[in-house]
Write an enzyme that holds these catalytic residues in place. Structure first.
Site, short mmCIF file in Angstrom:
data_model
loop_
_atom_site.label_atom_id
_atom_site.label_comp_id
_atom_site.label_asym_id
_atom_site.label_seq_id
_atom_site.Cartn_x
_atom_site.Cartn_y
_atom_site.Cartn_z
N ASP A 24 15.95 -75.97 -57.00
CA ASP A 24 17.01 -75.21 -56.34
C ASP A 24 16.66 -73.73 -56.36
O ASP A 24 16.54 -73.11 -57.41
CB ASP A 24 18.33 -75.47 -57.07
CG ASP A 24 19.45 -74.54 -56.62
OD1 ASP A 24 19.37 -74.01 -55.49
OD2 ASP A 24 20.41 -74.36 -57.40
N ASN A 26 18.45 -71.24 -54.75
CA ASN A 26 19.55 -70.28 -54.53
C ASN A 26 20.75 -70.46 -55.46
O ASN A 26 21.80 -69.85 -55.24
CB ASN A 26 20.01 -70.32 -53.06
CG ASN A 26 20.55 -71.69 -52.66
OD1 ASN A 26 20.63 -72.59 -53.49
ND2 ASN A 26 20.90 -71.84 -51.39
N ASP A 28 22.84 -72.97 -56.05
CA ASP A 28 24.03 -73.77 -55.70
C ASP A 28 24.00 -75.17 -56.34
O ASP A 28 24.87 -75.99 -56.09
CB ASP A 28 24.19 -73.89 -54.18
CG ASP A 28 23.07 -74.66 -53.50
OD1 ASP A 28 22.11 -75.05 -54.20
OD2 ASP A 28 23.15 -74.87 -52.27
N ASP A 32 16.29 -77.52 -52.54
CA ASP A 32 16.22 -77.08 -51.14
C ASP A 32 14.77 -76.85 -50.70
O ASP A 32 13.84 -76.94 -51.49
CB ASP A 32 17.07 -75.82 -50.93
CG ASP A 32 16.82 -74.76 -52.00
OD1 ASP A 32 15.64 -74.47 -52.27
OD2 ASP A 32 17.79 -74.23 -52.57
N ASP A 101 10.48 -88.70 -43.67
CA ASP A 101 11.19 -89.98 -43.70
C ASP A 101 11.76 -90.24 -42.31
O ASP A 101 12.42 -89.38 -41.72
CB ASP A 101 12.34 -89.91 -44.73
CG ASP A 101 12.32 -91.09 -45.67
OD1 ASP A 101 12.25 -92.23 -45.16
OD2 ASP A 101 12.37 -90.90 -46.90
N ASP A 202 11.88 -95.90 -43.17
CA ASP A 202 12.92 -96.50 -43.98
C ASP A 202 13.29 -97.90 -43.45
O ASP A 202 13.50 -98.06 -42.24
CB ASP A 202 14.15 -95.58 -43.96
CG ASP A 202 15.24 -96.02 -44.89
OD1 ASP A 202 14.98 -96.07 -46.11
OD2 ASP A 202 16.35 -96.31 -44.42
N GLU A 244 8.65 -99.20 -45.07
CA GLU A 244 9.35 -99.82 -46.20
C GLU A 244 9.79 -101.22 -45.77
O GLU A 244 10.60 -101.37 -44.86
CB GLU A 244 10.58 -98.98 -46.59
CG GLU A 244 11.33 -99.57 -47.77
CD GLU A 244 12.69 -98.93 -48.00
OE1 GLU A 244 13.17 -98.96 -49.14
OE2 GLU A 244 13.29 -98.42 -47.03
N HIS A 318 12.56 -93.10 -54.96
CA HIS A 318 13.96 -92.68 -55.13
C HIS A 318 14.93 -93.85 -55.27
O HIS A 318 16.08 -93.65 -55.65
CB HIS A 318 14.37 -91.82 -53.92
CG HIS A 318 14.34 -92.58 -52.64
ND1 HIS A 318 13.16 -92.99 -52.06
CD2 HIS A 318 15.33 -93.04 -51.83
CE1 HIS A 318 13.43 -93.66 -50.95
NE2 HIS A 318 14.74 -93.70 -50.79
N ASP A 319 14.47 -95.08 -54.97
CA ASP A 319 15.32 -96.26 -55.07
C ASP A 319 15.01 -97.10 -56.31
O ASP A 319 15.63 -98.14 -56.52
CB ASP A 319 15.11 -97.18 -53.85
CG ASP A 319 15.78 -96.65 -52.59
OD1 ASP A 319 16.78 -95.91 -52.72
OD2 ASP A 319 15.31 -96.97 -51.50
#
Length: 554
Positions: A24, A26, A28, A32, A101, A202, A244, A318-319
Site C-alpha cells: 500500500d 498511500n 489507505d 495498489d 487476469d 480465470d 485455469e 490466491h485461491d
C-alpha cells in the site's frame, strides 16, 4: 518423437501479485499499483521475469475483483490507468513482463451489459447472459453455485432466472452470443495493444457450459471458443496464455496446450491439489496427503505433456492455502520444508509460478474468529456447514487448512507496524508471525528461503536440462522420498527430496565414468555419496551427473 519448439516462457518464472495485499503506497490499507511499482526492484532481485497481476479492473469487489464492472477502467482503490501504464513501462525497463487476469466466464451484476440485460426480455443485451423460465415455480434445474446454493437467481422484474456459477452478483456470460464474443475480443485486443504479455484465464473451462444439460466444465463448444479467441486476439502475437481449468485431465489438457491446435500455451490443473480431501467430498473434508499418490499424479502430468503441451508448476495462488502450512512443516522445519517444496516443484518440466510471500515462507493464518475470514466463499461455506450439522471446531479447523483467506493476508515486508505493508489499517488482518517472517529479515539472511528461490530461478534461466530435459520418476513406491531425474543428451539432473521430518535413506546407482556435483541443496553440507545417501529432515538436493569426457592423447 515431436521436438518441443522453444518459447520465451519455457524458461520464465512467473510471480503472482494479489494487488490488494501486496503493498500500500498511500496509507489507505489497500495495496495498489504504485505500491507494486515501488517493489519492482525487489522482484528483479528475486529474478522473476513475468508478473501475473490479479484483477485490477473496476469492480464492486464482491469477490475481490473477480466480479468486473468495467474491463477498460482501473479500480480507484488501486489507482488510475496512468498508474497502470507506468507499471507496464517500469516493468519493461527491468525486463519484467506483465500478464493480466482475464475474467470472461462472468461479469459483475454492476456491469453495464447486465444492468441493461435485466431491464426486459427484448433488451439487446439480454442474451449476453443466460436466462431460463421457472420450472413448476422453482429453479430451472439442480445446477449448484461453486460458492454454495443454487446456480440460479430469480429476477422478479422479468420472471426469469439467470445463471451464476459463483456469487449471485457474478452472472455468467452466454458464449453462444456472437456480439458478446466480439466485445470480449475487442477488450482483449485493447489490453494487448497496451503492451501486456499475455493472460491468465480465470475458470476458462466453464465458458463452454451447457446449463440445460447441466454441464459446467468442458462443454461441447469449449475448444471451438478457445480456437476462435486465439485467432481473433493473442494468436497474432508472441504472448503467454494459461487457463485455469479445475476440470482438466491429462487428455483434455493436450487439447488446450498442444501448439498445433492453436488454443493456449498451458493450463493450471488441480489434480495434485485435491489429494488431501476425502474423495467425492468437498475440499473442507480433510484427509492426510499420501506421498505415493502425489508422485503418481505429478508424474502422470509430466509424462502426458512431455511432447504434447506444457505444464504449469505451482503449489500456491490466491485461491489456495500456503503450501508450507499445507504439506510442509510451518513450525520447527519451516525453512527446510519450504525450500524442499520449492526444489521439488522447480526441478520439474514446465513453467513455475511463485505466489507472493511464498518466496519468504509465509504461512496460513489460523485466525480465532470467523469474523476475521472475510472471503465470500468462506463466509458462505461457514453458514452452509453449520446448517448441515458440522461443529464450529470442525469448520474452523478446515478453514485453518484450506480457506482462501490464508493466501490473502497482507504481504509481510518487515517487522515494523502492519508488517511494513501499510501506514494505515490493513484491509485484512495480518498474520501475527510477520515479526519474524518478513522480506527484510529474509534479505539479510544468506540462508533464507528467498535466496533458495533466487537460485532456483537463476538455474532455470541457465540450465537447458532443467527446462527441456525429460522427466523420469525414481522409486515410485517409496512413501517418504520423492526422487526423479531430468535428462537431456549426456547431462542428467537428479532431484532428491525427503518429504518428511524423519531421517531417510536413499540409494542411486552411478556409472564409473560419471561425475557428480551438487547444484543446489537446502543444507550446507549435503553428501555427494548418492549410492548411499542419508537424508535429514526435509533435505532436498539437485545433483548434476555427467559422463566424464575422455581426453585425447596429444
Amino acid at each position: 518423437m515431436k521436438k518441443t519448439k522453444q518459447n520465451w516462457w519455457h524458461k520464465s518464472v512467473i510471480y503472482q501479485i494479489y494487488p490488494r495485499s501486496f503493498y500500500d503506497s498511500n496509507g489507505d490499507g489497500i495495496g495498489d499499483l504504485q505500491g507494486i511499482i515501488s517493489k519492482l526492484d525487489y522482484l528483479k532481485k528475486l529474478g522473476i521475469d513475468v508478473i501475473w497481476l490479479s484483477p485490477v479492473y473496476k469492480s464492486p469487489n464482491v469477490d475481490n475483483g473477480y466480479d468486473i464492472s468495467d474491463y477498460y477502467s482501473i479500480l480507484s482503490e488501486y489507482g488510475t490507468m496512468e498508474d497502470m501504464n507506468k507499471l507496464l513501462l517500469e516493468s519493461e525497463k527491468r525486463g519484467i513482463k506483465i500478464i493480466m487476469d482475464l475474467v470472461v466466464n462472468h461479469t459483475s451484476d454492476q456491469h453495464p451489459w447486465f444492468i441493461e440485460a435485466k431491464k426486459s426480455k427484448d433488451n439487446p443485451y439480454r442474451d449476453y447472459y443466460i436466462w431460463r423460465d421457472p420450472v413448476n415455480g422453482q429453479v430451472p434445474n439442480e445446477l449448484k453455485s461453486n460458492f454454495g446454493g443454487s446456480a440460479w437467481e430469480y429476477d422478479k422484474n422479468t420472471n426469469q432466472y439467470y445463471l451464476h456459477f459463483y456469487s449471485k452478483e457474478q452472472p455468467d456470460l452466454n458464449w453462444e452470443h456472437e456480439e458478446m464474443k466480439k466485445s470480449i475480443w475487442d477488450m482483449m485486443n485493447y489490453w494487448i495493444d497496451k503492451g501486456i504479455s499475455g493472460f491468465r484465464m480465470d475458470v476458462i473451462d466453464l465458458i463452454g457450459k451447457d446449463p440445460d444439460q447441466q454441464i459446467k466444465e468442458n462443454g461441447p463448444k469449449l475448444h471451438e471458443y478457445l480456437q476462435e479467441m486465439y485467432k481473433e486476439t493473442f494468436g497474432k502475437h508472441d504472448l503467454l496464455t494459461v487457463g485455469e481449468t479445475w476440470g482438466a485431465t491429462t487428455e483434455n489438457a493436450k487439447l488446450y496446450s498442444d501448439p498445433e491446435r492453436e488454443e493456449l500455451n498451458m493450463v493450471f490443473q488441480f489434480e495434485h491439489l485435491q489429494l488431501d480431501k476425502i474423495p467425492g467430498k468437498q475440499r473442507w473434508d480433510l484427509k492426510k496427503l499420501e506421498l505415493i499418490e502425489l508422485k503418481q499424479v505429478l508424474s502422470k502430468w509430466q509424462y502426458a505433456l512431455d511432447q504434447n503441451g506444457w505444464n504449469s508448476l505451482f503449489w500456491n495462488n490466491h485461491d489456495l492455502p500456503r503450501i508450507v502450512s499445507r504439506w510442509g512443516n510451518d513450525r520447527e522445519y519451516r525453512v527446510e520444508s519450504a525450500k524442499m517444496l520449492a526444489t521439488l516443484l522447480h526441478g520439474m518440466k514446465g513453467t513455475p509460478y511463485v505466489y507472493q510471500g511464498e518466496e519468504i515462507g509465509m504461512t496460513n493464518a489460523a485466525f480465532d474468529s470467523i469474523d476475521d475470514y472475510i472471503d465470500i466463499e468462506t463466509q458462505n461455506i461457514y453458514k452452509e456447514r453449520l446448517a448441515a450439522g458440522f461443529s464450529e471446531e470442525e469448520i474452523m479447523k478446515s478453514f485453518y487448512m484450506k480457506a482462501r483467506d490464508n493466501a490473502r493476508t497482507p504481504m509481510q515486508w518487515s517487522n515494523d507496524i502492519n508488517a511494513g505493508f501499510s501506514t494505515g489499517k490493513p484491509w485484512m488482518k495480518l498474520n501475527p508471525n510477520y515479526t519474524f517472517i518478513n522480506v527484510e529479515s529474509a534479505i539479510n539472511d544468506s540462508e533464507s528461503i528467498f535466496y533458495h528461490y533466487q537460485k532456483l530461478i537463476k538455474m532455470r534461466k541457465n540450465n537447458k536440462t532443467l527446462v527441456y530435459g525429460t522427466y523420469q520418476l525414481l522409486n515410485p513406491g517409496d512413501e517418504n522420498i520423492y526422487a526423479y531425474e531430468r535428462i537431456l543428451g549426456e547431462e542428467k539432473l537428479l532431484i532428491v527430496c525427503n518429504f518428511y521430518e524423519h531421517v531417510q535413506d536413499f540409494s542411486y546407482t552411478i556409472a564409473t565414468n560419471e561425475n557428480v556435483e551438487i547444484l543446489l541443496s537446502n543444507y550446507n553440507d549435503s553428501s555427494l555419496e548418492v549410492k548411499n545417501l542419508t537424508l535429514r529432515p526435509y533435505e532436498a538436493i539437485i545433483y548434476k551427473i555427467q559422463q566424464e569426457r575422455l581426453e585425447k592423447n596429444e
